[in-house]
Design an enzyme around this catalytic site. Structure first.
Site, mmCIF file in Angstrom:
data_model
loop_
_atom_site.group_PDB
_atom_site.id
_atom_site.type_symbol
_atom_site.label_atom_id
_atom_site.label_comp_id
_atom_site.label_asym_id
_atom_site.label_seq_id
_atom_site.Cartn_x
_atom_site.Cartn_y
_atom_site.Cartn_z
ATOM 1 C CD GLU A 1 -2.994 -0.866 -0.046
ATOM 2 O OE1 GLU A 1 -2.958 0.046 -0.734
ATOM 3 O OE2 GLU A 1 -3.863 -1.935 -0.497
ATOM 4 C CE1 TYR B 1 -6.656 2.974 0.117
ATOM 5 C CE2 TYR B 1 -4.134 2.786 0.251
ATOM 6 C CZ TYR B 1 -5.385 2.361 -0.191
ATOM 7 O OH TYR B 1 -5.232 1.288 -1.113
ATOM 8 C CG ASP C 1 -7.587 4.613 -3.344
ATOM 9 O OD1 ASP C 1 -8.740 4.447 -3.521
ATOM 10 O OD2 ASP C 1 -6.730 3.804 -3.795
#
Ligand code: SF4
Length: 359
Positions: free
Chosen positions: A44, A127, A145
């Site tokens: 991520e 996030y 996102d």
């Protein structure tokens, strides 16, 4: 502004259609091979501002070298940056490294599964926290996102500016209200995957979309208008002169950038901001003499290089030359051509290495 939400039946159908589609259509990506929270964390962070195709080889190399929290926590920052070299936004690597060290020291190398604990770790924003909690631990937490905001702006016909923090917060509330308890991982990943592969910024493939029955933008044929996003400012331009200089042993003068800030901890050839209205080579020679006690001789310009960051553009002029003397400043060294590859350089300076070593 229209902020119509889902009713209960509709939200269940939306979630069911999205998760079934994701289960069948998801791309096989290396970080999807298991649910290791550390690997999801690394992926991520790498995926922020960077395309999936670019990330895949970096992710594989990174995880091969640093397969566990312990291995990354115990690594030198320079080696971590070397494995991030070329991916850009190097503060991501520094923060990931710092965050992993925190988890190693504070939680015995176990990524915490509580929202308040994981959100307090360096480099983990809302996030990333939501992605790890939902994908690795199956918790119904939002992971919003740009892809997710695009999909939801269109589905719910939201005309708020997605560049604004409060719009992101609004979508987090929306996801909290509709995310299913039984499969939050497939729901969040389904939204991300839909945004990446079907509900794309230009020409969304609505006829292939599993949730088009729920999509208000599709019904009103307004997909192209959404999401609303205010334009970011044009990047500031800086003119930089770079000295690719060798000592009498043929070694190059390089230096390590300060730990924090732009390209923090990366290596570079000495570079200085210069005035475009004046002779760049003369300014560079003067700055080199002021900064280092060296006798400097610069040749003609080797090449111009342009490098664009999100907020800044470097117009770089590279000069080759020779120096006599030694350098006392911390973080500086003379390095032979074959040893340059040991150090992490940003892309713009890697281009200089290629120029000088290929000649
Ligand atoms: Fe996006 Fe089209 Fe699907 Fe709506 S129908 S979510 S605009 S792909």
């Amino acid at each position: 502004m229209n902020k119509k939400g889902f009713d209960t039946i509709e939200k269940n159908k939306f979630a069911q259609r999205l998760t079934s589609w994701f289960d069948q259509q998801q791309r096989p990506l290396p970080w999807r091979e298991d649910r290791d929270p550390y690997k999801i964390w690394v992926s991520e962070i790498m995926l922020q501002q960077t395309r999936v195709d670019t990330v895949i080889p970096y992710f594989r190399r990174f995880i091969t070298r640093f397969p566990t929290i312990e291995s990354l926590a115990n690594a030198d920052q320079e080696e971590v940056l070397k494995h991030w070299e070329g991916l850009g936004y190097y503060s991501r690597a520094r923060n990931l490294h710092a965050g992993v060290r925190e988890v190693h020291a504070k939680y015995g190398s176990r990524v915490p599964d509580q929202a308040d604990e994981i959100s307090a770790i360096k480099g983990i924003g809302p996030y990333t926290a939501g992605a790890i909690l939902s994908i690795a631990f199956g918790k119904p937490e939002p992971a919003v996102d740009g892809n997710v905001m695009r999909v939801l702006s269109r589905v719910l016909l939201v005309e708020d500016d997605i560049a604004k923090q409060k719009t992101r917060k609004y979508f987090e509330q929306v996801v909290k209200a509709i995310i299913p308890e039984d499969d939050p991982s497939a729901f969040n990943q389904g939204l991300m995957e839909l945004g990446a592969t079907v509900c794309t910024p230009k020409s969304p493939k609505c006829l292939l979309c599993p949730v088009r029955q729920h999509c208000q933008a599709f019904q009103e044929n307004r997909q192209a208008e959404l999401p609303v996003k205010s334009k970011s400012k044009a990047p500031k331009v800086e003119t930089i002169a770079v000295a690719a200089v060798q000592n009498e042993n043929g070694e190059w003068l390089i230096r390590r950038r300060p730990e924090t800030g732009l390209l923090g901890g990366m290596w570079e050839f000495p570079a200085f901001k210069v005035d475009t209205a004046l002779n760049k080579k003369a300014q560079l020679a003067q700055k080199m003499c002021e900064m280092y006690e060296l006798k400097v001789e610069l040749h003609d310009r080797l090449r111009n290089i342009q490098h664009v960051f999100s907020h800044l553009k470097w117009e770089m002029s590279v000069y080759r030359g020779t120096v006599e003397g030694t350098v006392q400043q911390e973080g500086h060294l003379f390095c032979g051509s074959s040893m340059l590859e040991k150090y992490p350089f940003p892309v713009s300076h890697q281009k200089i290495i290629r120029m000088i070593t290929e000649r």
